[in-house]
Design a protein around this motif. Sequence first.
Motif, PDB file in Angstrom:
ATOM      1  N   PHE A 124      51.187 -51.123 -33.862  1.00  0.00           N
ATOM      2  CA  PHE A 124      50.566 -49.829 -34.161  1.00  0.00           C
ATOM      3  C   PHE A 124      50.622 -49.420 -35.637  1.00  0.00           C
ATOM      4  O   PHE A 124      50.204 -48.336 -35.989  1.00  0.00           O
ATOM      5  CB  PHE A 124      51.174 -48.729 -33.285  1.00  0.00           C
ATOM      6  CG  PHE A 124      50.858 -48.922 -31.834  1.00  0.00           C
ATOM      7  CD1 PHE A 124      49.576 -48.677 -31.355  1.00  0.00           C
ATOM      8  CD2 PHE A 124      51.805 -49.384 -30.953  1.00  0.00           C
ATOM      9  CE1 PHE A 124      49.259 -48.868 -30.024  1.00  0.00           C
ATOM     10  CE2 PHE A 124      51.507 -49.586 -29.616  1.00  0.00           C
ATOM     11  CZ  PHE A 124      50.226 -49.327 -29.149  1.00  0.00           C
ATOM     12  N   GLY A 125      51.164 -50.288 -36.472  1.00  0.00           N
ATOM     13  CA  GLY A 125      51.150 -49.979 -37.900  1.00  0.00           C
ATOM     14  C   GLY A 125      52.509 -49.520 -38.399  1.00  0.00           C
ATOM     15  O   GLY A 125      53.290 -48.920 -37.649  1.00  0.00           O
ATOM     16  N   HIS A 154      47.581 -55.064 -25.795  1.00  0.00           N
ATOM     17  CA  HIS A 154      48.746 -54.206 -26.058  1.00  0.00           C
ATOM     18  C   HIS A 154      49.749 -54.279 -24.921  1.00  0.00           C
ATOM     19  O   HIS A 154      50.950 -54.387 -25.134  1.00  0.00           O
ATOM     20  CB  HIS A 154      48.307 -52.741 -26.173  1.00  0.00           C
ATOM     21  CG  HIS A 154      47.691 -52.418 -27.502  1.00  0.00           C
ATOM     22  ND1 HIS A 154      46.983 -51.258 -27.724  1.00  0.00           N
ATOM     23  CD2 HIS A 154      47.672 -53.081 -28.665  1.00  0.00           C
ATOM     24  CE1 HIS A 154      46.567 -51.239 -28.967  1.00  0.00           C
ATOM     25  NE2 HIS A 154      46.963 -52.335 -29.566  1.00  0.00           N
ATOM     26  N   GLU A 173      48.974 -43.938 -26.782  1.00  0.00           N
ATOM     27  CA  GLU A 173      50.156 -44.797 -26.820  1.00  0.00           C
ATOM     28  C   GLU A 173      51.208 -44.423 -25.791  1.00  0.00           C
ATOM     29  O   GLU A 173      52.257 -43.920 -26.111  1.00  0.00           O
ATOM     30  CB  GLU A 173      50.730 -44.767 -28.244  1.00  0.00           C
ATOM     31  CG  GLU A 173      49.741 -45.367 -29.213  1.00  0.00           C
ATOM     32  CD  GLU A 173      49.987 -44.986 -30.657  1.00  0.00           C
ATOM     33  OE1 GLU A 173      51.043 -44.412 -30.962  1.00  0.00           O
ATOM     34  OE2 GLU A 173      49.096 -45.259 -31.480  1.00  0.00           O
ATOM     35  N   ASN A 217      48.455 -38.758 -38.999  1.00  0.00           N
ATOM     36  CA  ASN A 217      48.934 -39.811 -39.877  1.00  0.00           C
ATOM     37  C   ASN A 217      48.681 -39.542 -41.355  1.00  0.00           C
ATOM     38  O   ASN A 217      48.467 -40.445 -42.126  1.00  0.00           O
ATOM     39  CB  ASN A 217      48.302 -41.124 -39.463  1.00  0.00           C
ATOM     40  CG  ASN A 217      46.938 -40.870 -38.871  1.00  0.00           C
ATOM     41  OD1 ASN A 217      46.331 -39.835 -39.152  1.00  0.00           O
ATOM     42  ND2 ASN A 217      46.462 -41.793 -38.062  1.00  0.00           N
ATOM     43  N   GLU A 258      46.178 -51.227 -43.103  1.00  0.00           N
ATOM     44  CA  GLU A 258      46.669 -50.062 -42.370  1.00  0.00           C
ATOM     45  C   GLU A 258      46.393 -48.756 -43.095  1.00  0.00           C
ATOM     46  O   GLU A 258      46.764 -47.688 -42.637  1.00  0.00           O
ATOM     47  CB  GLU A 258      48.195 -50.167 -42.180  1.00  0.00           C
ATOM     48  CG  GLU A 258      48.602 -51.269 -41.272  1.00  0.00           C
ATOM     49  CD  GLU A 258      50.104 -51.275 -41.053  1.00  0.00           C
ATOM     50  OE1 GLU A 258      50.795 -50.392 -41.591  1.00  0.00           O
ATOM     51  OE2 GLU A 258      50.567 -52.157 -40.335  1.00  0.00           O
ATOM     52  N   THR A 285      54.397 -46.229 -37.824  1.00  0.00           N
ATOM     53  CA  THR A 285      54.943 -45.903 -36.509  1.00  0.00           C
ATOM     54  C   THR A 285      56.464 -45.841 -36.537  1.00  0.00           C
ATOM     55  O   THR A 285      57.080 -45.095 -35.786  1.00  0.00           O
ATOM     56  CB  THR A 285      54.515 -46.974 -35.482  1.00  0.00           C
ATOM     57  OG1 THR A 285      53.149 -47.293 -35.721  1.00  0.00           O
ATOM     58  CG2 THR A 285      54.660 -46.481 -34.071  1.00  0.00           C
ATOM     59  N   SER A 321      46.315 -47.637 -37.363  1.00  0.00           N
ATOM     60  CA  SER A 321      46.703 -48.930 -36.812  1.00  0.00           C
ATOM     61  C   SER A 321      45.572 -49.917 -37.103  1.00  0.00           C
ATOM     62  O   SER A 321      44.444 -49.505 -37.378  1.00  0.00           O
ATOM     63  CB  SER A 321      46.915 -48.805 -35.310  1.00  0.00           C
ATOM     64  OG  SER A 321      45.679 -48.618 -34.678  1.00  0.00           O
ATOM     65  N   HIS A 361      46.965 -43.259 -42.840  1.00  0.00           N
ATOM     66  CA  HIS A 361      47.458 -44.471 -42.193  1.00  0.00           C
ATOM     67  C   HIS A 361      46.850 -44.627 -40.809  1.00  0.00           C
ATOM     68  O   HIS A 361      46.751 -43.658 -40.072  1.00  0.00           O
ATOM     69  CB  HIS A 361      48.981 -44.419 -42.052  1.00  0.00           C
ATOM     70  CG  HIS A 361      49.659 -44.549 -43.363  1.00  0.00           C
ATOM     71  ND1 HIS A 361      50.072 -45.755 -43.849  1.00  0.00           N
ATOM     72  CD2 HIS A 361      49.937 -43.630 -44.308  1.00  0.00           C
ATOM     73  CE1 HIS A 361      50.609 -45.562 -45.042  1.00  0.00           C
ATOM     74  NE2 HIS A 361      50.542 -44.282 -45.343  1.00  0.00           N
ATOM     75  N   GLU A 393      42.407 -49.273 -35.281  1.00  0.00           N
ATOM     76  CA  GLU A 393      41.702 -48.088 -35.753  1.00  0.00           C
ATOM     77  C   GLU A 393      40.948 -48.416 -37.040  1.00  0.00           C
ATOM     78  O   GLU A 393      39.822 -47.982 -37.250  1.00  0.00           O
ATOM     79  CB  GLU A 393      42.693 -46.938 -35.953  1.00  0.00           C
ATOM     80  CG  GLU A 393      43.249 -46.429 -34.644  1.00  0.00           C
ATOM     81  CD  GLU A 393      44.378 -45.411 -34.780  1.00  0.00           C
ATOM     82  OE1 GLU A 393      44.533 -44.601 -33.869  1.00  0.00           O
ATOM     83  OE2 GLU A 393      45.110 -45.441 -35.799  1.00  0.00           O
TER      84      GLU A 393
END
Length: 616
Positions: free
Chosen positions: A213-214, A177, A249, A378, A517, A217, A490, A488, A493
């Motif tokens: 991060f999807g 990352h 994050e 999320n 996702e 985000t 990432s 949702h 995850e």
Amino acid sequence: MADIIQLLPDHVANQIAAGEVVQRPASVVKELMENAIDAGASLIKLIIKDAGKTLIQVIDNGKGMSVTDARLSFERHATSKIRSADDLFQLHTKGFRGEALASIAAIAHVELKTKQEQEEVGTCIEIEGSNVISQEVVVTPKGTSIAVKNLFFNIPARRNFLKSNPVETRHIIDEFHRVVLAHPSIGFVMFHNGSESFNLPESNYRQRIVNVFGSKTNEKLVPVEEDTEVLKVSGFIGKPEFAKKTRGEQFFFVNDRYIKSAYLNHAIGSAYEGLLKDGTHASYFLNLTVDPQTIDINIHPTKTEIKFDDEHTLYAILRSAVKHSLGQFNIAPVLDFDRDSNLDTPYSYQQNKMPSIEVDNSFNPFKEEKGASTTVSNQTYKKGEGASWEGLYVGLESKGTKTQRDFSEVQFESDQSETSIFDEANQIEQKQSTYQVHNKYLISKIKSGMLVIDQNRAHQRVLYEEFLQHMTVKEAMSQQLLFPLELHFSPQEIEIINQLKNDLEHTGFVFKSVNKELVEITGVPVSVPESEVSIILEQLISDVEHEVPDSNFSATDLLAKSMAKSLAIKTGQSLNRVEQEHLVNTLFACKEPNVSPVNKTTFITMTVDELDRKFV
Ligand code: ADP
Ligand code: MG
């Protein structure tokens, strides 16, 4: 007397240096990726097997090395990046110590293949524990590939010291990352155990963050832009309502280098003051550009700390830049126009349990509904979910009305008999035998005196054993959801959810689908309110990521602990008499009632003798 000082042989010196540079597979990932960036690559591929314990390979399309350089690159203090100490103050590359490759080659099996653009053929070198095994001419594309196998093969103590695969993978992903967020103009791909974990095409900064991060985000980001003489700030911060319980994050990059700074982190925190729920942390992705002369990059190879000449000014600029963005980009929650209001099932109908009447005396239909669209992390149903989740707790702790969570129905299925330490006569007479103090402790009378029980820890123990039981005998009860729950996450995850899917199913979760996702859930354990599902999963993921593994690490155990932690009665929750007694009884029906799942004391006893002694 004979001379006794000797120079250490190179391979020993390298092993010692390696201890500093390479702590774990993630350190190798960082060094190799940084070298690839320094080589001007536009596409970098990272390949990992078994959390890097078996293989870490980085392939780039950068400038490659000549035959001589290829061989030299493994020598200690061999670097193409600085020529004199003065150069240190004008660094525009990542590397400069010329130690990484030598160190890595001292403690692993390394295969290097490299070719410069203008050459017909390239070079392949194999090194094992600093010994060059072979050097050959190979056909290979432009650029460099370095494969590091069997890390710490010759230092068993270090190898044994490595943590579990999920933890080492987490460290690798953290490094990944940091590198990919600092370099959106470079394409990155990552494979882990043969499957693609990331595919990040070259893009702008915002897209890069979203790709990492999807896609969810995107709506969470607010741009930050500030240009002053001493500091240029650019990047994004997360809207307050998306703040996370975990500090995941949060990224500062100074001149394209990831750094940690508690001081600057504080500047951001203070800009958010009053906007965040307790215990949550805002996300940020901020690039700071300063004159390289004004910073001192600690030249310790793995340190990410940095010293600024004028920290106070940076603090002030950063704080005001963030504040400005929060103000300018209306931080009010986003309305979700896609939402079909027919789907907003009132909370009381969302669970398959006996209907019960719940009256919120303090409810005022004209009062602005505070949590209306602040989604719980999320979750998809913006309004519905947020509102119902908040609603669950309205007036509960703060206003001191009776608990609205139908506690007795949900939590106590096991009707176990209490143990003999309780004053049986008293129970039979149906007198009150437990009292709650400060919505935190339960006092219970026993033959020899009294017990003081921590309600939160006790309930964690009860739930923990219950979940473990369900998971091991695989007989959990599941409640069907009226509408599938879409959550949702990432990609990383999702990877963790995939790892735990089996165990989760044994606790009663029913997954309709788990894709890149998005997770669709159609059933949840009977004891889990739908509104808490996303919180539980988020907590679980964070627990897996931060798990400090010991020898008896097991996913089942961790899951049971994590769910128990999320669902247990909290401190501050008032319990009626039936609930209190139930909790006490179920606690003492547990296998290990004395400690919480994480080994904290659940109750203490105080005998009449001890009390008597206090009154002399
Ligand atoms: P440093 O990066 O501090 O110079 P390293 O041990 O990481 O030290 O690398 C030594 C040298 O090897 C680098 O200076 C560079 O010249 C060369 N090198 C390493 N990796 C690559 C790569 N992927 N592409 C081209 N050259 C590389
Ligand atoms: Mg380097």
